[in-house]
Design a protein around this motif. Sequence first.
Motif, PDB file in Angstrom:
ATOM      1  N   GLY A 232     -27.374 -32.289 105.357  1.00 18.89           N
ATOM      2  CA  GLY A 232     -26.053 -32.980 105.089  1.00 18.89           C
ATOM      3  C   GLY A 232     -26.381 -34.646 105.057  1.00 18.89           C
ATOM      4  N   GLU A 233     -26.174 -35.286 104.183  1.00 21.18           N
ATOM      5  CA  GLU A 233     -26.565 -36.775 104.041  1.00 21.18           C
ATOM      6  C   GLU A 233     -25.364 -37.435 104.296  1.00 21.18           C
ATOM      7  OE1 GLU A 233     -29.213 -36.723  99.968  1.00 21.18           O
ATOM      8  OE2 GLU A 233     -27.732 -35.309 100.246  1.00 21.18           O
ATOM      9  N   ILE A 234     -25.374 -38.589 104.993  1.00 20.94           N
ATOM     10  CA  ILE A 234     -24.353 -39.191 105.859  1.00 20.94           C
ATOM     11  C   ILE A 234     -24.704 -40.823 105.915  1.00 20.94           C
ATOM     12  CG2 ILE A 234     -25.356 -38.999 108.141  1.00 20.94           C
ATOM     13  CD1 ILE A 234     -22.281 -38.282 108.920  1.00 20.94           C
ATOM     14  N   GLY A 270     -19.345 -39.181 105.115  1.00 17.89           N
ATOM     15  CA  GLY A 270     -20.076 -37.922 104.947  1.00 17.89           C
ATOM     16  C   GLY A 270     -19.279 -37.118 104.294  1.00 17.89           C
ATOM     17  N   ALA A 271     -19.907 -35.757 103.942  1.00 19.43           N
ATOM     18  CA  ALA A 271     -21.439 -35.748 103.895  1.00 19.43           C
ATOM     19  C   ALA A 271     -21.401 -34.636 102.903  1.00 19.43           C
ATOM     20  CB  ALA A 271     -21.784 -34.972 105.411  1.00 19.43           C
ATOM     21  N   ALA A 311     -29.999 -38.480 106.881  1.00 21.27           N
ATOM     22  CA  ALA A 311     -29.927 -36.818 106.591  1.00 21.27           C
ATOM     23  C   ALA A 311     -30.145 -36.017 107.904  1.00 21.27           C
ATOM     24  CB  ALA A 311     -30.691 -36.486 105.342  1.00 21.27           C
ATOM     25  N   ARG A 340     -21.776 -26.930 110.865  1.00 17.17           N
ATOM     26  CA  ARG A 340     -20.871 -28.327 110.834  1.00 17.17           C
ATOM     27  C   ARG A 340     -20.347 -28.528 112.076  1.00 17.17           C
ATOM     28  NH1 ARG A 340     -19.648 -25.858 106.305  1.00 17.17           N
ATOM     29  NH2 ARG A 340     -17.257 -25.501 106.697  1.00 17.17           N
TER      30      ARG A 340
END
Length: 389
Positions: A232-234, A270-271, A311, A340
Amino acid sequence: MPSSVPSVAVVGGGVIGLTVAWTLARRGHRVTVYDPVPARGASWAAAGMLSPAGEAWFGEESLLRLGLASLDRWPATAHDLEADAGWGPELRSEGTLLVAATDDDAGTQARLHALMASAGITHRLLSRREARALEPALHPGMHSVTEVLSDHSVNNRTLVAALLAACARRAVAFVEDTADVMTDTGTATGVRTRRAGRHRRHEVVVVANGVGLADTAGVPGWLRTAVRPVKGEILRVRTDRPALQRTVRADVRGRAVYLVPRADGEVVVGATSVERGYDTAVTAEAVHDLLHDATEVVPELRDATFVEATAGLRPAAPDHVPLVGWTGVDGLLVASGHHRGGILLAPWTADVVAALVAGDEPPAGWDTTDPRRFTGPAGAGLADLQETR
């Protein structure tokens, strides 16, 4: 020490491991946490949403029930954490807005509305005037806005810092090293630290190291393959004054984006959700898409200062339900696979682990998280699930 209050090793110092360790210490256990860099990893990269309704989906109703049960625990958890640490996790209870940018996006959210209604989750479709009154920074052209008062948030970085302080207050020991599980004739006897090479004895071992489970020696082979990494990129941006008061979860032309505000003007954006093994690189595409969708929903974020892109690797089980319970090895528990929902599910998970360690009846729903569901004729079959996901 009496056998009714065993010493416990917690392998993993993320939000799950720290909450488990703190909860066990509050109940009188001697606890040691093993992690080379506590309070980092996915817990550091997260947004801190407590959003069982916003994360709900058909086919995952059992996960929704667990999320609602854990959400009910969060006010007391925040209170107790503040009492032990001296500060709390910045629990925000203003609610969440579900935003659809287009008619097609509204169709996607309509299915979520039906699921929330079936679960008894109160939600309200707002007029554009009502939505702008609650959040003036929202783009006035959004197709629909739904208010969900029950979904909240915490500041994940304040949370893990408070957990570290609370653990220290409760005399939890920390060993900054990677640990493997040691067993003898089918029983966990403690852990072996990799750097120091030391066997440290404990009566119970709880493996709570997220995607690190796959690299942990001493756990059953089937369990090491039961959790996969999902990147997960945030992003984090900052405005001079708070742009939002509530979490906004939006669908923008088929892409999902969320915006989680902090009191100091920071907004977490995000994400992504990408399965590329253990890759933690932040891509230009992810930054572009997240910023594009965020500024379409809240245009004034175009003037925000860009703070950070990072990430993390979410630990996902094949059926997206966490693995919390005994492993079939005496004295060995696992608490992983929260995907999540790690921050949301942390209080419930800690209560389950604490009850199992004490030999008490765990909270309702714990049987759905039994990791042994992937073994034996009664289980779903790990290989079958992996082939169908």
